[in-house]
Design a protein around this motif. Sequence first.
Motif, PDB file in Angstrom:
ATOM      1  N   LEU A   1     -16.480  12.216  -1.406  1.00 47.00           N
ATOM      2  CA  LEU A   1     -16.986  10.870  -1.167  1.00 47.00           C
ATOM      3  C   LEU A   1     -18.466  10.963  -0.803  1.00 47.00           C
ATOM      4  O   LEU A   1     -18.840  11.690   0.113  1.00 47.00           O
ATOM      5  CB  LEU A   1     -16.208  10.202  -0.034  1.00 47.00           C
ATOM      6  N   LEU A   2     -19.294  10.200  -1.515  1.00 43.79           N
ATOM      7  CA  LEU A   2     -20.738  10.327  -1.385  1.00 43.79           C
ATOM      8  C   LEU A   2     -21.390   9.110  -0.743  1.00 43.79           C
ATOM      9  O   LEU A   2     -20.937   7.981  -0.911  1.00 43.79           O
ATOM     10  CB  LEU A   2     -21.376  10.511  -2.767  1.00 43.79           C
TER      11      LEU A   2
ATOM     12  N   ASN B   1     -27.271  11.777  -7.535  1.00 46.50           N
ATOM     13  CA  ASN B   1     -27.858  11.742  -8.864  1.00 46.50           C
ATOM     14  C   ASN B   1     -26.879  12.241  -9.920  1.00 46.50           C
ATOM     15  O   ASN B   1     -26.837  11.721 -11.040  1.00 46.50           O
ATOM     16  CB  ASN B   1     -29.147  12.574  -8.899  1.00 46.50           C
ATOM     17  N   GLU B   2     -26.106  13.265  -9.582  1.00 45.84           N
ATOM     18  CA  GLU B   2     -25.094  13.757 -10.520  1.00 45.84           C
ATOM     19  C   GLU B   2     -24.089  12.647 -10.841  1.00 45.84           C
ATOM     20  O   GLU B   2     -23.701  12.448 -12.000  1.00 45.84           O
ATOM     21  CB  GLU B   2     -24.359  14.967  -9.920  1.00 45.84           C
ATOM     22  N   TYR B   3     -23.683  11.916  -9.813  1.00 45.77           N
ATOM     23  CA  TYR B   3     -22.749  10.806 -10.007  1.00 45.77           C
ATOM     24  C   TYR B   3     -23.382   9.716 -10.870  1.00 45.77           C
ATOM     25  O   TYR B   3     -22.756   9.190 -11.792  1.00 45.77           O
ATOM     26  CB  TYR B   3     -22.331  10.241  -8.650  1.00 45.77           C
ATOM     27  N   ASP B   4     -24.642   9.375 -10.578  1.00 51.03           N
ATOM     28  CA  ASP B   4     -25.325   8.333 -11.343  1.00 51.03           C
ATOM     29  C   ASP B   4     -25.506   8.741 -12.801  1.00 51.03           C
ATOM     30  O   ASP B   4     -25.429   7.899 -13.706  1.00 51.03           O
ATOM     31  CB  ASP B   4     -26.674   8.014 -10.713  1.00 51.03           C
TER      32      ASP B   4
ATOM     33  N   ASP C   1      -3.800  18.599  -3.155  1.00 49.65           N
ATOM     34  CA  ASP C   1      -5.049  17.935  -3.509  1.00 49.65           C
ATOM     35  C   ASP C   1      -5.912  17.789  -2.265  1.00 49.65           C
ATOM     36  O   ASP C   1      -5.412  17.707  -1.150  1.00 49.65           O
ATOM     37  CB  ASP C   1      -4.793  16.544  -4.103  1.00 49.65           C
ATOM     38  N   ARG C   2      -7.222  17.705  -2.470  1.00 50.33           N
ATOM     39  CA  ARG C   2      -8.131  17.674  -1.333  1.00 50.33           C
ATOM     40  C   ARG C   2      -9.186  16.594  -1.527  1.00 50.33           C
ATOM     41  O   ARG C   2      -9.696  16.390  -2.611  1.00 50.33           O
ATOM     42  CB  ARG C   2      -8.827  19.033  -1.184  1.00 50.33           C
ATOM     43  N   ALA C   3      -9.472  15.895  -0.448  1.00 52.32           N
ATOM     44  CA  ALA C   3     -10.595  14.958  -0.448  1.00 52.32           C
ATOM     45  C   ALA C   3     -11.638  15.489   0.515  1.00 52.32           C
ATOM     46  O   ALA C   3     -11.322  15.982   1.593  1.00 52.32           O
ATOM     47  CB  ALA C   3     -10.142  13.571  -0.016  1.00 52.32           C
ATOM     48  N   ALA C   4     -12.884  15.417   0.125  1.00 47.66           N
ATOM     49  CA  ALA C   4     -13.980  15.912   0.956  1.00 47.66           C
ATOM     50  C   ALA C   4     -14.987  14.800   1.187  1.00 47.66           C
ATOM     51  O   ALA C   4     -15.010  13.803   0.475  1.00 47.66           O
ATOM     52  CB  ALA C   4     -14.662  17.108   0.283  1.00 47.66           C
ATOM     53  N   LEU C   5     -15.828  14.998   2.203  1.00 43.79           N
ATOM     54  CA  LEU C   5     -16.848  14.014   2.539  1.00 43.79           C
ATOM     55  C   LEU C   5     -18.198  14.696   2.535  1.00 43.79           C
ATOM     56  O   LEU C   5     -18.328  15.825   2.986  1.00 43.79           O
ATOM     57  CB  LEU C   5     -16.621  13.442   3.944  1.00 43.79           C
TER      58      LEU C   5
ATOM     59  N   SER D   1     -12.747  18.768 -10.020  1.00 41.31           N
ATOM     60  CA  SER D   1     -13.378  18.117  -8.874  1.00 41.31           C
ATOM     61  C   SER D   1     -14.323  17.033  -9.374  1.00 41.31           C
ATOM     62  O   SER D   1     -14.827  17.103 -10.492  1.00 41.31           O
ATOM     63  CB  SER D   1     -14.142  19.132  -8.015  1.00 41.31           C
ATOM     64  N   ALA D   2     -14.559  16.030  -8.539  1.00 48.00           N
ATOM     65  CA  ALA D   2     -15.411  14.908  -8.932  1.00 48.00           C
ATOM     66  C   ALA D   2     -16.002  14.248  -7.707  1.00 48.00           C
ATOM     67  O   ALA D   2     -15.507  14.397  -6.591  1.00 48.00           O
ATOM     68  CB  ALA D   2     -14.613  13.889  -9.749  1.00 48.00           C
ATOM     69  N   HIS D   3     -17.085  13.498  -7.909  1.00 50.07           N
ATOM     70  CA  HIS D   3     -17.732  12.739  -6.854  1.00 50.07           C
ATOM     71  C   HIS D   3     -17.411  11.259  -7.004  1.00 50.07           C
ATOM     72  O   HIS D   3     -17.257  10.761  -8.115  1.00 50.07           O
ATOM     73  CB  HIS D   3     -19.251  12.919  -6.924  1.00 50.07           C
ATOM     74  N   VAL D   4     -17.330  10.566  -5.865  1.00 57.53           N
ATOM     75  CA  VAL D   4     -17.145   9.110  -5.854  1.00 57.53           C
ATOM     76  C   VAL D   4     -18.110   8.523  -4.822  1.00 57.53           C
ATOM     77  O   VAL D   4     -18.041   8.860  -3.642  1.00 57.53           O
ATOM     78  CB  VAL D   4     -15.697   8.716  -5.514  1.00 57.53           C
ATOM     79  N   THR D   5     -18.994   7.661  -5.269  1.00 58.99           N
ATOM     80  CA  THR D   5     -19.922   7.006  -4.349  1.00 58.99           C
ATOM     81  C   THR D   5     -19.207   5.882  -3.609  1.00 58.99           C
ATOM     82  O   THR D   5     -18.562   5.044  -4.232  1.00 58.99           O
ATOM     83  CB  THR D   5     -21.127   6.442  -5.119  1.00 58.99           C
TER      84      THR D   5
END
Length: 283
Positions: A189-190, A13-16, A234-238, A139-143
Amino acid sequence: MRAHIITYGCQMNEYDSHLVASELVSLGWELVDSVEEADFVLVNTCAVRGKPVEKVRSLLGQLRKEKERRGLLIGMMGCLAQLDEGQQMAKKFGVDVLLGPGALTSLPEALKANERFFDLTFREDVLDYVPPPPKGALSAHVTIIRGCNHHCTYCIVPTTRGPEVSRHPDLILKEIELLKQAGVVEVTLLGQNVNSYGRDLTLAARQAGDDVRVRPLFSELLRAVGAVEGDPHDRAALLGLEGVAVKGDKDIALGEGFAFAEWNAGNGKAEVTTVQGGKLTAS
């Protein structure tokens, strides 16, 4: 014209909300920090539990009073909007714009309408939309995938967000590249079930007559994300919101700093495993 967005619920929802905020800005709207300043208030809703539903009910009651006082435009989106309960609530409280989770790109059309606008369809172009990076964020989210195919008895996600639909990997990598260029150092990654990523893309290709193997799969997307140029720290998370994010995929070759997050339903927290010195370290 000025708009204010109120968000309840999960990271999706935050991403949307960020997605529709960027739509509003592209249409010339100014984003403001309070209901009192806004001409249009958009509520992004959650329906997983009763408490956020009651919060939305109370908020819509307050917004209806504000609308009677000064002609406020009220919008409602998210999982509750997709359910009959939410639609009845929207009609009761005078909601002008109602968008399901799959109809976010209908917002420009909704704002041009001179009457109540409801759209509960699942539009394909919502997968193609690449929102601009959030300003000043580290930091950020990516669907990467929307919806779920599991139909667990306790969960409304398949009903509200539809079946699993993966975004094209090129669009995901483009979005992450833009985030890195904007100074973001951590990307999450969402998806409701992220390890299902890519399976529907392969099925669609085969149905179209293409001779393809089962690709791109989740593990290949992770390698591609890890290969995006950037600072070595840099870091990528799931984050798979249903707690089945990365089981079975932890042995793939990933870069230093890559993190896995698995949802623990018992304590309501994400348990993180990070690649450090070539080894997986829990934190």
